[in-house]
Each structure stands twice: as structure tokens, then as C-alpha cells.
Design an enzyme around this catalytic site. Structure first.
Site, PDB file in Angstrom:
ATOM      1  N   SER A 228       0.833  -1.204   0.000  1.00  0.00           N
ATOM      2  CA  SER A 228       0.000   0.000   0.000  1.00  0.00           C
ATOM      3  C   SER A 228       0.864   1.250   0.000  1.00  0.00           C
ATOM      4  CB  SER A 228      -0.888   0.032   1.242  1.00  0.00           C
ATOM      5  OG  SER A 228      -0.121   0.375   2.367  1.00  0.00           O
ATOM      6  N   ASP A 229       0.321   2.326  -0.531  1.00  0.00           N
ATOM      7  CA  ASP A 229       0.958   3.606  -0.277  1.00  0.00           C
ATOM      8  C   ASP A 229       0.827   3.847   1.228  1.00  0.00           C
ATOM      9  OD1 ASP A 229       2.228   6.000  -0.338  1.00  0.00           O
ATOM     10  OD2 ASP A 229       1.017   6.881  -1.940  1.00  0.00           O
ATOM     11  N   TRP A 230       1.653   4.735   1.745  1.00  0.00           N
ATOM     12  CA  TRP A 230       1.739   4.925   3.201  1.00  0.00           C
ATOM     13  C   TRP A 230       0.419   5.460   3.766  1.00  0.00           C
ATOM     14  CZ3 TRP A 230       5.303   2.376   1.376  1.00  0.00           C
ATOM     15  CH2 TRP A 230       6.458   2.019   2.053  1.00  0.00           C
TER      16      TRP A 230
END
Ligand code: BGC
Length: 785
Positions: A228-230
Site C-alpha cells: 500500500s501507499d503509506w
């Protein structure tokens, strides 16, 4: 560097040695930058980014300096895959030396409009250019043993409201435009793919099974990790089920309990968990290494210079005014000559090993220039600066204005494409007084140039990394023959289809992005895609096209002559134009390119291979790529508006029908595409825009802006606004970025990405209080863990 067999992990054995609790724990990261290392399993260390290694332990700028290469948006102007490979390999070397195993780069999103706040982290408006450069970069990094993580999958094209916004894209545009760079870069087998923050057609990318499974796994056979993106995950169980292997960064504190409950209820199965973990363990096996070796900072600096030289673009050079000569009396204006941004802000920001201003560079090359500030953003000081400038310019042979806009930063879209008024005013004043003006432009992309006809020359130096200023000076004085080409259109004005600041963004323009849009509306641009001058005169003598060995492949051969004494580089661009009229198509699309060296007064040949995709479109009914049967034009050009030669070919396509499209999409395209027009292209109802939640409905998925009308919301928002002023002055981009992160990030994601600054129970407490449950909320706020 390859691992010895003895060092390989036994994935099956490792997996079976883990307890269920360990397995669930491994589905999320350890702190900001590591995978979780259950038992003896080592932890993979990750780091941004696209223009150099951002080595930080927290969530700030890099603590360890590294080489600051030109931003992706500049590197793309090189149109040089070999260079991208070398830059990737150099960043990979720096990563191995510091024990970074997975590089969070490159960004492969399309520059949908010049307003996109992270355009500087992306290559181009064109999918073929973005994808081929991205693939080269991935190969370069991975040649060192370090993995890459291509991002942000998919349709992540603006920053406003970025954690909630919904990109509504029709299937053809999605397949032909927004997914294409990812598909191309997968050819280099990147170790990981990072999902985007936004929704795509109504579903968060972190929970988007169509993206993460149907396309990535089933169609493209991708076997690496999806992460995932952060802070992009909203529901860990749902995202796992949809195909997201690893959530980053650590947020078990938020989702752990729910994940366990989902597992116990059978909503996620052990097989779901094991499938993800097998890929995560494989990642550990493939990329984990202790810090290894060293790198030669001087040679990386030289590579940086080479990259900058290839990425700066000479936009205009009236009557060969450049190069300047050392005996000319030259006056240099602008604070940007003393200190110009060389990169953007946010997660890609590195602490550069070196800084060098343009004035330093003049000095280094023993060029004598007179410096004068020229303008000031403080209106009171600007009057004096302007007068001083006009006096200083008297009797100069040339004046150079270093102009530009503030450095962009992640989280903030551009609001204007204009230069600050004091800079325009200076350029106008100098040209009105008859001076020979050269503008050196530092910006994250296009700026409007109402003054362009009055200046002699303009050089786009962009955000060109730690050696960018030296490259600019070397071009100005002719030590280098310029060779960069724009990877994006510079428009004359901002009259294009765009919807900003909305939670639901309809991509009404469909396939017509960048030069395809200007082709479709039949308007010229300020500087077209692919444009860039050199000091030489190159002519295109001929274009011949022959069929390749496979059906639907062609080879285009262009003969070029350098009619000047000076050696030069030319970037030959091949566009394909579908003339069959069977389906809606852009007038032409880039299908191949090659940057070649042409020695002075010689002729050379370049052969460019076109693969079948150059002719294909995405058939929404068959859900497959197909080629229209009929006539195509193969075009050799030196920019999207400078067509040199054309050849017609008859292609034996498998699509012999005709598809009708809404009238508004017929050429020439008109800007006013209504919801209904786009709906018929989109093929159904649009997903509903996000509804602002009200008291009683607040969850951890809400942001502070959602609860701003409640008492606790008011208190929090006012505290944030106060804090923002101490972070950066009001009106500055950093101030805006701080506010945008603090006010528009879901609280669950703030917990994950704030590196311990906000705990899960604090966030839960705030939400309970906002929902009117004061005591429950206070109890949570007071809870230690
Ligand atoms: C960015 C990613 C980046 C990540 C880690 C996020 O805010 O969108 O591009 O890789 O942070 O720094």
C-alpha cells in the site's frame, strides 16, 4: 549481485513455522520503513525514491545525504533509456551501501494536467515514454540487487483531497493511457507494486480487486508483492481479500483487532493470508541484504551532470543567440541564480550531497558575469530591485534572467502556471528597454510565457538535480550542445478540460491528454511535446517503413543529416496515426523514439521498431487489445508539432467493424464535454461522490476536516492551523502541505504515518467525542496503549 543458494530461504518451511498471530502481524509493516521480521526472518528495508535515496528513520527528510539526481519529470526530457538505467543503477548502489533493499520508485502516473502537484515525480503525459523510461530505471536499480516498487497504481493524478478522491476513468483511457506505463515497466519485473491513495471508479485502489487481481495477477501474470501507499489502507481485511499483500507502514495498532476478528469469522482465510505471505517472504528472499559495498560519490556526481545535460531543454533560440561567449558583457538577474530548487518536496526529497548555484557554476567555469537581484517577492523592495536591474543592464551584451516558481511539494497541486508577477515585470521591462534577454527557467513543469516572443532565448532547467546549474551554464556558453526534449506539452493558456478540488474527478477528456488533446482541439501549443532545440541543424532526409517478422510489427528507418560542423544529438520520434476511422482515436500517438548521436556534417540512420500495441486500441466489448483493419500513417517527427516525413501502411487488423461515439468526441473535440456525454463513453452511471459524514457517522476513516463543525473538531483544527504557522509561513507551499496532510488525511492513516505522534487510541477518542460520546472518548484518550 546474486545470492548464493545457501543463502536462499525455504519459503514453504518459513511459512509453516509461523503462528497465525505472526502471520497476521506480517501483513503490515514494522515502523515506517520495514517489513515485519517474524522469528528469524530478516526485515526488508524500504526507502524513497525517484531522484535519489531518501534515507530517513522517521517521516522527515533524509538524514543521510545522497546524490540528488534530476527529478523524474526532468529525466524524462532525456528520452534516453540507457541514461535512466544508469541513474537507476547508481541509486541502487547507494541503496546497497546503506542497506536499503527496496526502492519506492519510479512513479508511473500520467501527467494528466500540468496542475498535478506530483507531476515532478512522474515522467510524462505519454504512456509509452513513461513506461519505457520506467522500465529502464527499474532494470538499472534491480541490476544492483535492490528491488523497486513502481507506484502509484493507478490513476493517481492530483493531490487535492488525495486520500479520498475518486478518479472516474473510462475503460479505454484506463487501459491505453493510465495502466500502460505500469504494464510496460512490468517487463523489467519490479519487485513490488504500490497501490495509490485514490479510488478508481468508486473503489479505493487499496481494495480494488479489478486492479490488484484481475489485471495485475490474472492478465499480466505479476508475481511480486503488492503493497500500500503509506496510509492508503482503509480496511485491512478487505484490502487483503482484494489482493493487497502488504500494508505500509505499521498500523496493526489500528487494524490488528479487526483483522483477527475477520480471520476468526472466516471473512479472510488462511489461504488468503498465506498467498500474501508467500510473496512477502519471497521478497525478503530476493532483496534482503545487509549493507554492502560503497559507492563513488564523484562518479555519481558526474552521472548527475550528464543526466542534467540531457534533461535541460532549449526552448527558444532566436537567430542562434546562444551560445554566449566569454568576452560578452553579461548581467545575471534573479535570486534563483543564487539558490534555485533542484528537486521537489515530500517523500521524494533527498538531502543532496552537494549544492551548486548558477553563480557558483559561472565561477567554476571562469565566466565573468555581473549579478543583480532584479526582483523581489516583497512589493516594497521590488520597486528598487527593478530600477537597479534596469540600470545594471545598460550596455550589457546579454542579460540572463533566472526565473521560476517555488519548488513543488507532495500533497499540493499547482494553483497557477504563471510566473510570479515581479518576474514577468522584470522580463517585460528588460525587453522593452531593448535588451537581449535569455530566460533560464526553474519550475516543476510548464509555465505560461506571455513574454516569449520578446526574449531571445529560453532554457528550461526545471528541477535538474545537484548538477543542474552547471549543466545550464554549460549550455548557455556552448560547452554542451543542448539535447533535451520536452516530455510534456507547454500550453499557451490553461484552457483545458480539468476538474480540481473535487472528491470525484470525471476524466471527461478520456484518451485526449497532453499533445493528444491539442491535436484533438486543433490548437497550437507554446512548446509542443517532444520539442527541444540544439545548436545544430539536423535534417530528416527520408523515412522508410517495412513490415517486421511478426504480424503487426513494423520497422521505421529514418535517415538524418547533421548540416552543421558541430556534433549533436537528435531524438527521432515515431508517431502512429490510425486513419481507418473505425474507432475513436487520438490523431497520433507516440509509438517509438530513439536519441542518436549525429557527428557534424555526417549522415546517419536510425531504425525504430514498432510493436503491435502501436496500432491497437482496447476493445471494451471483447476486453482485449485489437487493431483496426485499414490505413495508418507512420510519422517521423522531431516534436508533436514538427512532422518531418510520413508513410502510409495498410495494416491487416482483426477489427473490421465501426464503433460509434458520442458526437462531442468527434474531431475536432470541443472542451465542453457534459456529464451525459462522458457517461455514454464511460458506459454506465458514475460512482457517487463522497458524502460528508455527520455526527454519529464519524469513523477512523474520517479526517479532521470532516469533524470540523464539532467542538473537538474546532479545537483540533484551530490547533493545527496554529501549528502550521510555526511549521512554515502562511501562504507558503510548505504551510499548505502541512495543512493538507493534517486536515485531509483519514485519522487511521495519520496514526500509521505520523511515526508515533498520534496513537490509535487518541484517534479513536477524538472520533468518539466528535460522535457525541464524550466519556468513552476521554477514556480512550487517557488510555496509554
Ligand atoms: C507517497 C509515496 C511514498 C510513501 C513513503 C507516500 O506519502 O505517496 O510515494 O513512497 O509516502 O514515503
Amino acid at each position: 549481485m546474486s545470492k548464493m543458494d545457501a543463502e536462499r530461504l525455504d519459503i514453504k518451511k518459513t511459512l509453516s513455522s509461523l503462528t497465525v498471530e505472526e502471520k497476521l502481524r506480517m501483513l503490515t509493516g514494522d515502523g515506517m520503513w520495514h517489513t515485519f521480521g517474524a522469528g528469524e526472518l530478516p526485515r526488508v528495508r524500504m526507502s524513497d525514491g525517484p531522484n535519489g535515496l531518501r534515507m530517513t528513520d522517521g517521516n522527515g527528510a533524509s538524514a543521510v545525504p545522497s546524490t540528488c539526481f534530476p527529478t523524474q519529470s526532468m529525466l524524462a526530457n532525456s528520452w534516453d533509456s540507457a541514461l535512466l538505467y544508469d541513474v537507476g543503477a547508481a541509486i541502487g548502489e547507494e541503496a546497497t551501501a546503506l542497506g536499503v533493499n527496496l526502492l519506492l520508485a519510479p512513479g508511473l502516473n500520467i501527467k494528466r494536467t500540468p496542475f498535478g502537484g506530483r507531476n515532478f515525480e512522474y515522467y510524462s503525459e505519454d504512456p509509452f515514454l513513461s513506461g519505457t523510461l520506467g522500465k529502464a530505471f527499474v532494470s538499472g536499480v534491480q541490476s544492483t540487487g535492490v528491488g523497486t516498487c513502481i507506484k502509484h497504481f493507478a490513476a493517481n493524478n492530483c493531490e487535492s483531497y488525495r486520500m479520498y478522491s475518486d478518479s472516474v476513468v473510462d475503460e479505454r483511457a484506463l487501459r491505453e493511457l493510465y495502466l500502460r506505463p505500469f504494464e510496460l515497466a512490468l517487463g523489467a519485473e519490479p519487485a513490488a507494486v504500490m497501490c495509490a491513495y485514490n479510488k478508481l471508479n468508486g473503489t479505493y485502489c487499496s481494495e480494488n480487486e479489478y486492479l490488484l487481481k484481475t489485471i495485475l495477477r490474472d492478465e499480466w501474470n505479476y508475481s511480486g508483492v503488492t503493497l500500500s501507499d503509506w496510509g492508503a489502507v482503509r480496511d485491512r481485511a478487505r484490502s487483503l481479500k482484494a489482493g493487497l499483500d502488504l500494508e505500509m507502514p505499521y498500523s496493526y495498532e489500528v487494524f490488528g483487532e479487526k483483522l483477527r476478528a475477520a480471520f476468526n469469522k472466516g471473512e479472510i482465510t488462511e489461504k488468503d493470508v498465506d498467498d500474501a505471505l508467500r510473496r512477502i517472504i519471497e521478497l525478503v528472499d530476493n532483496v534482503y541484504l545487509e549493507p554492502y559495498g560503497d559507492y563513488d560519490a564523484d562518479s555519481h556526481d558526474r552521472l548527475c551532470y550528464n543526466a542534467a545535460v540531457n534533461s535541460a531543454v532549449l526552448l527558444k533560440n532566436e537567430n542562434g543567440f546562444l551560445p554566449l561567449t566569454k568576452n560578452m558583457k553579461v548581467v545575471v538577474f534573479g535570486e534563483l541564480a543564487v539558490s534555485a530548487p533542484v528537486q521537489g518536496g515530500g517523500s521524494s526529497h533527498v538531502t543532496a550531497l552537494k549544492t551548486l548555484s548558477a553563480l557558483d557554476a559561472f565561477n567554476l567555469r571562469s565566466v565573468e558575469v555581473k549579478y543583480c537581484r532584479g526582483y523581489s517577492s516583497d512589493p516594497k523592495e521590488n520597486v528598487a530591485a527593478y530600477e537597479e536591474a534596469l540600470n545594471a543592464a545598460v550596455s550589457a551584451d546579454a542579460v540572463i534572467v533566472f526565473a521560476g516558481v517555488v519548488a513543488p511539494t507532495e500533497g499540493v497541486d499547482r494553483h497557477t502556471l504563471s510566473l510570479p508577477p515581479e518576474q514577468e515585470n522584470l522580463i517585460n521591462g528588460l525587453t522593452n528597454a531593448g535588451h537581449r534577454v535569455v530566460v533560464v527557467l526553474s519550475s516543476a513543469g510548464p509555465v505560461l510565457m506571455p513574454w516569449i516572443n520578446r526574449v531571445r532565448s529560453a532554457l528550461y532547467s526545471g528541477l535538474n538535480g545537484q548538477a543542474g546549474a552547471l549543466a545550464a551554464v554549460d549550455i548557455l556558453y556552448g560547452r554542451i550542445n543542448p539535447r533535451g526534449r520536452l516530455a510534456e506539452t507547454f500550453p499557451i493558456d490553461t484552457d483545458f478540460v480539468d476538474e480540481k478540488n473535487s472528491s470525484r474527478i470525471l476524466y471527461r477528456e478520456s484518451l485526449f491528454v497532453g499533445y493528444k488533446y491539442y491535436d484533438a482541439i486543433e490548437r497550437r501549443t507554446l512548446f509542443p511535446f517532444g520539442h527541444g532545440l540544439s545548436f545544430s541543424d539536423i535534417s530528416y532526409d527520408s523515412l522508410s517503413v517495412k513490415r517486421g517478422d511478426d504480424p503487426l510489427t513494423y520497422e521505421a528507418t529514418v535517415t538524418l543529416t547533421n548540416n552543421s560542423v558541430r556534433d549533436a544529438y537528435e531524438t527521432v520520434q515515431i508517431y502512429v496515426s490510425d486513419r481507418t476511422g473505425r474507432v475513436l482515436r487520438p490523431r497520433k500517438q507516440l509509438a517509438g523514439y530513439f536519441k542518436t548521436f549525429v557527428e557534424g556534417m555526417t549522415t546517419t540512420q536510425v531504425t525504430i521498431r514498432l510493436d503491435r500495441r502501436a496500432f491497437e486500441f482496447w476493445d471494451n466489448d471483447l476486453h482485449a487489445f485489437r487493431a483496426c483493419d485499414g490505413e495508418y500513417k507512420i510519422i517521423a517527427a522531431s516534436s508533436a508539432e514538427d512532422i518531418k516525413k510520413e508513410v502510409s501502411v495498410k495494416v491487416d487488423g482483426d477489427y473490421r467493424d465501426h464503433t460509434d461515439y458520442p458526437a462531442v468526441y468527434k474531431m475536432p473535440l470541443h472542451g465542453n464535454i457534459s456529464d451525459d456525454d462522458f457517461k455514454s463513453l464511460y458506459g454506465g452511471d458514475f460512482p457517487r461522490p463522497r458524502k460528508s459524514p455527520v455526527k454519529g457517522e464519524f469513523t477512523l476513516d474520517c479526517c479532521l476536516d470532516d469533524i470540523k463543525k464539532t467542538l473537538i473538531g474546532k479545537i483540533m483544527v484551530s490547533a493545527i492551523k496554529k501549528r502550521a504557522k510555526s511549521v512554515a509561513p502562511k501562504g507558503s507551499i510548505d504551510h499548505e502541505a502541512f495543512l493538507s496532510f493534517s486536515l485531509y488525511t483519514p485519522l487511521a492513516s495519520v496514526v500509521g504515518t505520523s511515526d508515533g505522534e498520534m496513537r490509535a487510541n487518541t484517534a479513536r477518542g477524538i472520533i468518539e467525542i466528535a460522535n457525541g460520546k464524550l466519556f468513552k472518548g476521554i477514556r480512550l484518550l487517557l488510555k496509554k496503549k
